[in-house]
Design a protein around this motif. Structure first.
Motif, PDB file in Angstrom:
ATOM      1  N   ALA A  43      -2.928  -2.610  -4.270  1.00  0.00           N
ATOM      2  CA  ALA A  43      -1.539  -2.409  -3.856  1.00  0.00           C
ATOM      3  C   ALA A  43      -1.162  -0.963  -4.122  1.00  0.00           C
ATOM      4  O   ALA A  43      -1.470  -0.427  -5.184  1.00  0.00           O
ATOM      5  CB  ALA A  43      -0.603  -3.341  -4.619  1.00  0.00           C
ATOM      6  N   MET A  44      -0.535  -0.311  -3.144  1.00  0.00           N
ATOM      7  CA  MET A  44      -0.109   1.084  -3.309  1.00  0.00           C
ATOM      8  C   MET A  44       1.334   1.253  -2.883  1.00  0.00           C
ATOM      9  O   MET A  44       1.770   0.662  -1.890  1.00  0.00           O
ATOM     10  CB  MET A  44      -0.966   2.016  -2.441  1.00  0.00           C
ATOM     11  CG  MET A  44      -2.272   2.414  -3.058  1.00  0.00           C
ATOM     12  SD  MET A  44      -3.089   3.695  -2.050  1.00  0.00           S
ATOM     13  CE  MET A  44      -2.352   5.191  -2.715  1.00  0.00           C
ATOM     14  N   THR A  45       2.052   2.088  -3.614  1.00  0.00           N
ATOM     15  CA  THR A  45       3.429   2.382  -3.241  1.00  0.00           C
ATOM     16  C   THR A  45       3.790   3.780  -3.724  1.00  0.00           C
ATOM     17  O   THR A  45       3.198   4.282  -4.678  1.00  0.00           O
ATOM     18  CB  THR A  45       4.392   1.331  -3.822  1.00  0.00           C
ATOM     19  OG1 THR A  45       5.678   1.500  -3.231  1.00  0.00           O
ATOM     20  CG2 THR A  45       4.529   1.478  -5.325  1.00  0.00           C
ATOM     21  N   THR A  46       4.750   4.412  -3.049  1.00  0.00           N
ATOM     22  CA  THR A  46       5.148   5.767  -3.432  1.00  0.00           C
ATOM     23  C   THR A  46       6.659   5.884  -3.431  1.00  0.00           C
ATOM     24  O   THR A  46       7.344   5.218  -2.647  1.00  0.00           O
ATOM     25  CB  THR A  46       4.526   6.806  -2.472  1.00  0.00           C
ATOM     26  OG1 THR A  46       4.770   8.116  -2.998  1.00  0.00           O
ATOM     27  CG2 THR A  46       5.115   6.731  -1.075  1.00  0.00           C
ATOM     28  N   ASP A  50       8.183  -1.614  -7.587  1.00  0.00           N
ATOM     29  CA  ASP A  50       7.755  -1.843  -6.204  1.00  0.00           C
ATOM     30  C   ASP A  50       6.408  -2.558  -6.158  1.00  0.00           C
ATOM     31  O   ASP A  50       6.163  -3.403  -5.295  1.00  0.00           O
ATOM     32  CB  ASP A  50       7.658  -0.515  -5.438  1.00  0.00           C
ATOM     33  CG  ASP A  50       9.023  -0.030  -4.973  1.00  0.00           C
ATOM     34  OD1 ASP A  50       9.981  -0.819  -5.011  1.00  0.00           O
ATOM     35  OD2 ASP A  50       9.122   1.134  -4.569  1.00  0.00           O
ATOM     36  N   LEU A  51       5.535  -2.215  -7.089  1.00  0.00           N
ATOM     37  CA  LEU A  51       4.257  -2.928  -7.173  1.00  0.00           C
ATOM     38  C   LEU A  51       4.488  -4.349  -7.675  1.00  0.00           C
ATOM     39  O   LEU A  51       3.942  -5.315  -7.128  1.00  0.00           O
ATOM     40  CB  LEU A  51       3.290  -2.196  -8.108  1.00  0.00           C
ATOM     41  CG  LEU A  51       2.762  -0.843  -7.622  1.00  0.00           C
ATOM     42  CD1 LEU A  51       1.961  -0.158  -8.719  1.00  0.00           C
ATOM     43  CD2 LEU A  51       1.899  -1.009  -6.366  1.00  0.00           C
ATOM     44  N   THR A  85       3.419   7.736  -7.554  1.00  0.00           N
ATOM     45  CA  THR A  85       2.734   6.822  -6.648  1.00  0.00           C
ATOM     46  C   THR A  85       1.935   5.877  -7.526  1.00  0.00           C
ATOM     47  O   THR A  85       1.321   6.300  -8.506  1.00  0.00           O
ATOM     48  CB  THR A  85       1.838   7.604  -5.682  1.00  0.00           C
ATOM     49  OG1 THR A  85       2.673   8.499  -4.929  1.00  0.00           O
ATOM     50  CG2 THR A  85       1.105   6.689  -4.716  1.00  0.00           C
ATOM     51  N   GLY A  86       2.000   4.607  -7.204  1.00  0.00           N
ATOM     52  CA  GLY A  86       1.389   3.608  -8.073  1.00  0.00           C
ATOM     53  C   GLY A  86       0.310   2.824  -7.365  1.00  0.00           C
ATOM     54  O   GLY A  86       0.371   2.600  -6.157  1.00  0.00           O
ATOM     55  N   ALA A  87      -0.690   2.441  -8.155  1.00  0.00           N
ATOM     56  CA  ALA A  87      -1.734   1.554  -7.647  1.00  0.00           C
ATOM     57  C   ALA A  87      -1.861   0.380  -8.602  1.00  0.00           C
ATOM     58  O   ALA A  87      -1.740   0.528  -9.819  1.00  0.00           O
ATOM     59  CB  ALA A  87      -3.067   2.293  -7.539  1.00  0.00           C
TER      60      ALA A  87
END
Lengths: 360, 360
Positions: B51-54, B80-81, B145-147
């Motif tokens: 899962a990725m979000t920025t 968001d993640l 940005t998250g993973a």
């Protein structure tokens, strides 16, 4: 018409934000993970180690010979993954827009970003837009964060660099920095200097597939240029690096304009160049391979790695003298030297002093 | 002393950039992937979908009751993640610093970001710093940005939302937006309103471990507030959402200040709240579970999902009338209604009109 420019309301998460996302971003970025507009993209990741990198782009001007901030935002992040031995797969793109920024310019940037991503074979899978008041930004700033996978068997790093290794670059240096700075200074050339800005993952992947063992380390010499990047290598390994001045590939017009501006191409940023540290016995074959690739036509071996102290008279003296020109970091550890055509050595320090802001 | 503030040279990739990275960033962020200062972090990823979000944070002021831009930058991206069903693992952090920004403020922001990341159990694995000239930024902007990984068996999404489902929120709404706006307006309260800014991955993970089947969908109502987020749900599913005005948890001081400022808490941003769409039969058990968690003490069921047309007299009429108050999007599709204590219904549109800039 006010809607031809970015308004503060484009950033408030409401109706205008949604329209901006639909009409500009989604029209250019087409990926299943984006269409749902949920909070995170859910993605498949092939076998291997996950590689992640992030970069914000504040380049000025936004459009320059050879590229624009959108192209740069893909190239910069893709290249950071590529030189780590990863295959870039996914990008996120986050925009800070200044109130009043023309929507037409935004669209041009977004289209360029999307096109470059397609060329590099990476998908833009998540995004964000913020708007700041007039005078709190400068048109558009873009962050891209990239994820990729390092296939099994690839191992690049400082720990693999050894005395005797060669330093290779895939082409001319200083093109990006010079293109930006001369555009900013309003200098016109007969032959315009273009930025080398390009995603290099095709080139690095080809190289690693063929020379997994011989390629020890790669790094893209962006901000601070070849000089700063090699100083990082020297400091981190404790080894010296000797550059051959005559071997450095520099375009004639770049050399000329750099002299005019009082700059040294060794310190100018590159956005489509990779420094490769490789086993000496593979150098010729690597150069031949690179030169067959569009991004490696002017590839050259530019230097070699030596033990950190007492190797070679020039470097040994240089390190011993502690000339005081340096940044204070790394004294007594690995250093970078430039061997001139007459056989002299001069210390090449990390960039310090005159800043070259907003180059990427 | 000039070095107590950010200089342009802090961003040129040379010696000052290196010192900034060493003395501020690396001191607060400690992860093996960072120490080498290579181009990309190489990471282990557990089984599951990536899962990725920025998200970029431009909140103003940088420090506010209940948090600061550093804490917010972790909470926003982690959340968001989390609401996507992912377990957040890695963050990248990229800073745009304005020339002249006090280093002491930067350090405070970085320390807060690092502390919040530790609390959330995520590692900051890559970073970037750019400096822009005075007047081209506003202190500091941060992109994170998250993973993360979505464990097998988790499936959240619009496609799982059904008529009859309940809408739950884990606590009071509007706290973040009100804290920011009232600080900006210079309003003082007897009891200061604090932002709810907090990473919610602990809470969402607990919920999904216990109610994998009953929880259909989650979303954090940030910019645009509960009203806008639920409008996105309604438009994407074609279903109506009926909110019960009396059930909405709103702090007394938030309600009062919102009225003073002419704002509706339904449109105010939240940074520690999650909207949960869940099967009706599990609602009581979910509420009990949420209320045992520090971030769910004021959890409440606030509404229900209904078929898109002709269900319930009020909503049916509303959608049929096309009152013209809307943003033009979604007419004739799913809508959001607020049922007042007297039994009336009013349409709750997506945020449109007065922008609330720089809220996150």
């Amino acid at each position: 018409m006010p809607e031809e420019c970015i308004l503060l309301a484009h950033g408030d998460g409401g109706a205008l934000t949604h329209r901006l996302v639909q009409e500009i971003f989604l029209r250019h970025f087409d990926h299943p993970a984006l269409r749902d507009l949920t909070d995170a993209a859910l993605l498949h990741l092939p076998e291997g180690r996950l590689a992640m990198t992030t970069d914000t782009f504040v380049v000025k001007p936004l459009f320059f010979p050879g590229g624009d901030i959108g192209k740069l935002a893909v190239a910069g992040t893709v290249n950071d993954l590529a030189v780590s031995g990863a295959r870039p797969l996914y990008l996120t793109a986050a925009f800070i827009l200044e109130e009043g920024f023309p929507l037409a310019d935004l669209e041009q940037v977004v289209a360029s970003l999307a096109r470059t991503a397609r060329e590099a074979g990476v998908a833009v899978v998540a995004g964000d837009t913020k708007v700041v008041e007039r005078g709190c930004g400068d048109g558009v700033y873009i962050n891209t964060t990239g994820a990729g996978v390092v296939p099994a068997g690839r191992d690049l790093g400082y720990h693999r660099i050894m005395p005797g290794d060669a330093v290779i670059v895939n082409g001319t240096i200083g093109d990006h920095g010079l293109a930006i700075l001369s555009k900013r200074a309003g200098i016109e050339f007969d032959t315009p200097v273009e930025s080398d800005c390009a995603p290099m993952n095709g080139l690095t992947d080809m190289l690693l597939e063929r020379f997994a063992e011989a390629v020890r380390f790669m790094r893209d010499p962006t901000r601070g240029g070849v000089a700063t990047t090699l100083n990082e290598v020297a400091q981190s390994t404790g080894l010296n690096i000797i550059l051959e001045e005559q071997a450095l590939p520099v375009r004639e017009e770049v050399q000329g304009a750099a002299e005019l501006l009082g700059l040294d191409p060794l310190y100018l940023a590159n956005e489509g160049k990779v420094l490769i540290v490789a086993a000496p016995e593979a150098v010729e074959e690597i150069l031949t391979t690179l030169r067959r690739h569009p991004l490696g036509l002017n590839a050259a071996a530019i230097g070699r790695v030596e033990a950190g102290t007492g190797v070679g008279r020039g470097p040994g003296q240089g390190a011993g003298q502690r000339t005081g020109q340096g940044s204070g970091q790394g004294a007594g550890r690995g250093r970078v030297f430039l061997r001139t055509p007459l056989g002299g050595h001069r210390i090449v320090d990390m960039l310090a002093g005159d800043p070259l802001p907003r180059i990427c």
